[in-house]
Design a protein around this motif. Sequence first.
Motif, short mmCIF file in Angstrom:
data_model
loop_
_atom_site.label_atom_id
_atom_site.label_comp_id
_atom_site.label_asym_id
_atom_site.label_seq_id
_atom_site.Cartn_x
_atom_site.Cartn_y
_atom_site.Cartn_z
N GLY A 48 0.81 -1.21 0.00
CA GLY A 48 0.00 0.00 0.00
C GLY A 48 0.85 1.26 0.00
O GLY A 48 2.04 1.23 0.30
N ILE A 49 0.21 2.36 -0.35
CA ILE A 49 0.85 3.67 -0.29
C ILE A 49 -0.06 4.58 0.53
O ILE A 49 -1.24 4.71 0.25
N TYR A 50 0.53 5.16 1.59
CA TYR A 50 -0.22 6.09 2.43
C TYR A 50 -0.24 7.49 1.85
O TYR A 50 -1.25 8.18 1.93
N GLU A 51 0.90 7.92 1.28
CA GLU A 51 0.97 9.28 0.74
C GLU A 51 1.98 9.33 -0.39
O GLU A 51 2.92 8.54 -0.44
N ILE A 52 1.74 10.27 -1.29
CA ILE A 52 2.67 10.56 -2.38
C ILE A 52 3.14 11.99 -2.20
O ILE A 52 2.32 12.91 -2.06
N LYS A 53 4.48 12.17 -2.20
CA LYS A 53 5.08 13.49 -2.03
C LYS A 53 5.77 13.89 -3.32
O LYS A 53 6.80 13.34 -3.67
N PRO A 54 5.22 14.87 -4.03
CA PRO A 54 5.88 15.35 -5.24
C PRO A 54 6.79 16.55 -4.94
O PRO A 54 6.58 17.27 -3.96
N ARG A 55 7.75 16.72 -5.79
CA ARG A 55 8.68 17.85 -5.66
C ARG A 55 8.93 18.41 -7.05
O ARG A 55 9.22 17.67 -7.98
N LEU A 56 8.82 19.72 -7.17
CA LEU A 56 9.09 20.43 -8.42
C LEU A 56 10.30 21.31 -8.19
O LEU A 56 10.23 22.27 -7.42
N GLU A 57 11.42 20.94 -8.79
CA GLU A 57 12.70 21.61 -8.60
C GLU A 57 12.99 21.74 -7.11
O GLU A 57 13.22 20.75 -6.46
N GLU A 58 12.92 22.92 -6.54
CA GLU A 58 13.25 23.12 -5.12
C GLU A 58 12.01 23.12 -4.22
O GLU A 58 12.14 23.24 -3.00
N ASP A 59 10.84 23.02 -4.78
CA ASP A 59 9.61 23.17 -4.00
C ASP A 59 8.89 21.85 -3.79
O ASP A 59 8.73 21.05 -4.72
N PHE A 60 8.44 21.64 -2.55
CA PHE A 60 7.54 20.52 -2.26
C PHE A 60 6.14 20.95 -2.66
O PHE A 60 5.73 22.09 -2.40
N LEU A 61 5.40 20.07 -3.28
CA LEU A 61 4.02 20.35 -3.66
C LEU A 61 3.08 19.66 -2.69
O LEU A 61 3.52 18.92 -1.81
N GLU A 62 1.79 19.87 -2.87
CA GLU A 62 0.80 19.29 -1.97
C GLU A 62 0.87 17.76 -1.99
O GLU A 62 0.87 17.13 -3.04
N VAL A 63 0.93 17.21 -0.79
CA VAL A 63 0.96 15.76 -0.62
C VAL A 63 -0.45 15.21 -0.77
O VAL A 63 -1.41 15.81 -0.28
N LYS A 64 -0.57 14.10 -1.46
CA LYS A 64 -1.87 13.43 -1.57
C LYS A 64 -1.80 12.15 -0.75
O LYS A 64 -0.81 11.43 -0.78
N VAL A 65 -2.87 11.90 0.01
CA VAL A 65 -2.93 10.71 0.85
C VAL A 65 -4.14 9.86 0.46
O VAL A 65 -5.10 10.37 -0.13
N ASN A 66 -4.09 8.59 0.83
CA ASN A 66 -5.16 7.69 0.43
C ASN A 66 -6.53 8.13 0.96
O ASN A 66 -7.54 7.92 0.28
N GLU A 67 -6.57 8.78 2.14
CA GLU A 67 -7.85 9.24 2.67
C GLU A 67 -8.50 10.31 1.79
O GLU A 67 -9.72 10.44 1.77
#
Length: 120
Positions: A48-67
């Motif tokens: 399973g995956i609880y959350e996905i953390k994306p990153r654009l160059e130097e910035d963290f973007l909004e994390v998406k979670v299974n909930e």
Amino acid sequence: MDKAEFFDKNIFQNLKNLNTGFDSDSTQYFSEADFETVLERIENFGIGIYEIKPRLEEDFLEVKVNEDYRKKATDAKWYKRAFSDYKKQHANLKFSASYKVSDKLLNRQNSSDDEELSKK
């Protein structure tokens, strides 16, 4: 076999970790193509995956979670949809995730490793 060893051997094998020190050393980030491979391997193992953390160059973007998707962590529909949503919003993202791995799967992997060693 612990979780990190399992992932190195079965999930992250032959993929390039793009974490250059911008996050914890234990957190691996992958290109879009490599993360797609991670998702395929995760689904095959029933992880399973609880959350996905994306990153654009130097910035963290909004994390998406299974909930957010009202799905269990092991439901591939949620993380495939989240991944697709990210790809539509931005190009050249780096992806990381937090994973749910059952002890049963790790123990089964240990057993198969032990069998391989005893055959040698």
